[in-house]
Design a protein around this motif. Structure first.
Motif, PDB file in Angstrom:
ATOM      1  N   ARG A   4      46.354 -10.297  -6.420  1.00  0.00           N
ATOM      2  CA  ARG A   4      46.265 -10.212  -5.031  1.00  0.00           C
ATOM      3  C   ARG A   4      47.833  -9.563  -4.695  1.00  0.00           C
ATOM      4  O   ARG A   4      48.902  -9.945  -5.395  1.00  0.00           O
ATOM      5  N   PRO A   5      47.989  -8.682  -3.600  1.00  0.00           N
ATOM      6  CA  PRO A   5      49.278  -7.901  -3.316  1.00  0.00           C
ATOM      7  C   PRO A   5      50.080  -9.045  -2.712  1.00  0.00           C
ATOM      8  O   PRO A   5      49.677 -10.140  -2.068  1.00  0.00           O
ATOM      9  N   ARG A   6      51.446  -8.929  -2.930  1.00  0.00           N
ATOM     10  CA  ARG A   6      52.313  -9.653  -2.378  1.00  0.00           C
ATOM     11  C   ARG A   6      52.599  -9.251  -0.761  1.00  0.00           C
ATOM     12  O   ARG A   6      52.300  -8.215  -0.544  1.00  0.00           O
ATOM     13  N   ARG A   7      52.909  -9.981  -0.064  1.00  0.00           N
ATOM     14  CA  ARG A   7      53.355  -9.942   1.432  1.00  0.00           C
ATOM     15  C   ARG A   7      54.689  -9.360   1.641  1.00  0.00           C
ATOM     16  O   ARG A   7      55.466 -10.177   2.291  1.00  0.00           O
ATOM     17  N   SER A   8      55.098  -8.601   0.903  1.00  0.00           N
ATOM     18  CA  SER A   8      56.502  -8.125   1.101  1.00  0.00           C
ATOM     19  C   SER A   8      56.873  -7.594   2.175  1.00  0.00           C
ATOM     20  O   SER A   8      58.010  -7.853   2.906  1.00  0.00           O
ATOM     21  N   ILE A   9      55.925  -6.677   2.985  1.00  0.00           N
ATOM     22  CA  ILE A   9      56.348  -5.973   4.108  1.00  0.00           C
ATOM     23  C   ILE A   9      56.427  -7.046   5.446  1.00  0.00           C
ATOM     24  O   ILE A   9      57.852  -6.935   5.861  1.00  0.00           O
ATOM     25  N   PRO A  10      55.592  -7.790   5.576  1.00  0.00           N
ATOM     26  CA  PRO A  10      55.955  -8.937   6.816  1.00  0.00           C
ATOM     27  C   PRO A  10      57.134  -9.855   6.352  1.00  0.00           C
ATOM     28  O   PRO A  10      57.907 -10.157   7.203  1.00  0.00           O
ATOM     29  N   ALA A  11      57.220 -10.379   5.135  1.00  0.00           N
ATOM     30  CA  ALA A  11      58.407 -11.274   4.423  1.00  0.00           C
ATOM     31  C   ALA A  11      59.702 -10.386   4.774  1.00  0.00           C
ATOM     32  O   ALA A  11      60.637 -11.092   5.543  1.00  0.00           O
ATOM     33  N   THR A  12      59.682  -9.131   4.358  1.00  0.00           N
ATOM     34  CA  THR A  12      61.003  -8.492   4.530  1.00  0.00           C
ATOM     35  C   THR A  12      61.290  -8.169   5.998  1.00  0.00           C
ATOM     36  O   THR A  12      62.642  -8.461   6.471  1.00  0.00           O
ATOM     37  N   LEU A  13      60.283  -7.980   7.029  1.00  0.00           N
ATOM     38  CA  LEU A  13      60.632  -7.825   8.230  1.00  0.00           C
ATOM     39  C   LEU A  13      61.095  -9.079   9.045  1.00  0.00           C
ATOM     40  O   LEU A  13      62.151  -8.981   9.907  1.00  0.00           O
ATOM     41  N   THR A  14      60.629 -10.114   8.739  1.00  0.00           N
ATOM     42  CA  THR A  14      60.888 -11.408   9.259  1.00  0.00           C
ATOM     43  C   THR A  14      62.404 -11.723   8.855  1.00  0.00           C
ATOM     44  O   THR A  14      63.196 -12.208   9.685  1.00  0.00           O
ATOM     45  N   ALA A  15      62.708 -11.494   7.438  1.00  0.00           N
ATOM     46  CA  ALA A  15      63.815 -11.858   6.937  1.00  0.00           C
ATOM     47  C   ALA A  15      64.715 -10.691   7.602  1.00  0.00           C
ATOM     48  O   ALA A  15      66.146 -11.198   7.940  1.00  0.00           O
ATOM     49  N   VAL A  16      64.654  -9.696   7.988  1.00  0.00           N
ATOM     50  CA  VAL A  16      65.841  -8.541   8.457  1.00  0.00           C
ATOM     51  C   VAL A  16      65.879  -9.111   9.889  1.00  0.00           C
ATOM     52  O   VAL A  16      67.217  -9.259  10.316  1.00  0.00           O
ATOM     53  N   VAL A  17      64.991  -9.548  10.697  1.00  0.00           N
ATOM     54  CA  VAL A  17      65.092  -9.949  11.944  1.00  0.00           C
ATOM     55  C   VAL A  17      65.879 -11.342  11.929  1.00  0.00           C
ATOM     56  O   VAL A  17      66.794 -11.307  12.958  1.00  0.00           O
ATOM     57  N   LEU A  73      51.751 -12.525  11.864  1.00  0.00           N
ATOM     58  CA  LEU A  73      52.481 -13.281  10.554  1.00  0.00           C
ATOM     59  C   LEU A  73      51.701 -14.138  10.094  1.00  0.00           C
ATOM     60  O   LEU A  73      51.500 -14.360   8.665  1.00  0.00           O
ATOM     61  N   VAL A  74      50.809 -15.070  10.807  1.00  0.00           N
ATOM     62  CA  VAL A  74      49.946 -15.890  10.050  1.00  0.00           C
ATOM     63  C   VAL A  74      48.806 -15.378   9.372  1.00  0.00           C
ATOM     64  O   VAL A  74      48.225 -15.508   8.274  1.00  0.00           O
ATOM     65  N   LEU A  75      48.138 -14.258  10.142  1.00  0.00           N
ATOM     66  CA  LEU A  75      47.175 -13.431   9.548  1.00  0.00           C
ATOM     67  C   LEU A  75      47.367 -12.686   8.387  1.00  0.00           C
ATOM     68  O   LEU A  75      46.592 -12.648   7.388  1.00  0.00           O
ATOM     69  N   ALA A  76      48.565 -12.280   8.306  1.00  0.00           N
ATOM     70  CA  ALA A  76      49.263 -11.510   7.130  1.00  0.00           C
ATOM     71  C   ALA A  76      49.390 -12.432   6.260  1.00  0.00           C
ATOM     72  O   ALA A  76      49.396 -11.966   4.722  1.00  0.00           O
ATOM     73  N   ALA A  77      49.580 -13.632   6.220  1.00  0.00           N
ATOM     74  CA  ALA A  77      49.910 -14.844   5.072  1.00  0.00           C
ATOM     75  C   ALA A  77      48.525 -15.181   4.639  1.00  0.00           C
ATOM     76  O   ALA A  77      48.452 -15.601   3.511  1.00  0.00           O
ATOM     77  N   VAL A  78      47.567 -15.307   5.547  1.00  0.00           N
ATOM     78  CA  VAL A  78      46.268 -15.927   5.127  1.00  0.00           C
ATOM     79  C   VAL A  78      45.222 -15.037   4.726  1.00  0.00           C
ATOM     80  O   VAL A  78      44.710 -15.437   3.691  1.00  0.00           O
ATOM     81  N   LEU A  79      45.290 -13.868   5.321  1.00  0.00           N
ATOM     82  CA  LEU A  79      43.849 -12.982   5.004  1.00  0.00           C
ATOM     83  C   LEU A  79      44.263 -12.275   3.372  1.00  0.00           C
ATOM     84  O   LEU A  79      45.465 -11.719   3.367  1.00  0.00           O
TER      85      LEU A  79
END
Length: 175
Positions: A4-17, A73-79
């Motif tokens: 499955r793909p890694r959730r790098s885009i949401p994680a990166t955006l959250t980390a940058v903010v 963010l929850v949907l990006a992590a769960v779906l």
């Protein structure tokens, strides 16, 4: 093997903010320790927050934005996302990357006589091939491409056999 793909885009955006917020707090704290005028004054923020009521429109807008961001963010992590490795049938735990799977099917479609260009799109249960030809009559070309892709799928032997859809685009008309 990562299927499955890694959730790098949401994680990166959250980390940058969060990094930006922490850097701002650190800069303001250092400015206050050094006795300089801070970018954001604590008194101004405290008074603005103290004067804000729960019934104000700005409170509702900020709250709705926070809830919406949290849900995204929850949907990006769960779906589940598109699988990066497609499982193959067999005794071993084996798979093929989406890129190699798509390119081998595109090569199979492009080797059919009369096909000048081929593009292949992978979906969850279908393979959609669009082929271009220089022929004026395209009778039987779609079936030939479908057969070539089916033969290649037989060789690959995926765990979930997709249906094959073929669309033919003729460069010239039969006029």
């Amino acid at each position: 093997m990562k299927r499955r793909p890694r959730r790098s885009i949401p994680a990166t955006l959250t980390a940058v903010v969060l990094l930006a917020a922490c850097a701002l707090v650190a800069v303001v704290a250092i400015q206050m320790l050094l006795g300089e005028r801070p970018w954001i004054r604590y008194d101004t923020v405290a008074v603005a927050l103290h004067d804000t009521r729960w019934s104000d429109v700005i409170s509702a807008i900020v709250g709705a934005g926070a809830v919406l961001l949290g849900l995204v963010l929850v949907l990006a992590a769960v779906l589940p996302g598109k699988p990066t490795v497609l499982p193959l049938r067999g005794d071993l735990d084996s798979g093929a990357s989406r890129r190699s799977y798509r390119s081998t099917l595109r090569t199979a479609a492009a080797t059919v006589d009369g096909v000048s260009d081929a593009t292949v799109k992978l979906k969850s249960r279908t393979v959609s091939a669009t082929v271009s030809t220089g022929r004026t009559t395209t009778d039987g070309l779609a079936d030939a491409v479908r057969g070539a892709i089916a033969h290649r799928l037989d060789q690959i032997d995926p765990a979930l056999r997709p249906t094959v859809k073929v669309r033919v685009r003729a460069a010239r008309s039969a006029s």
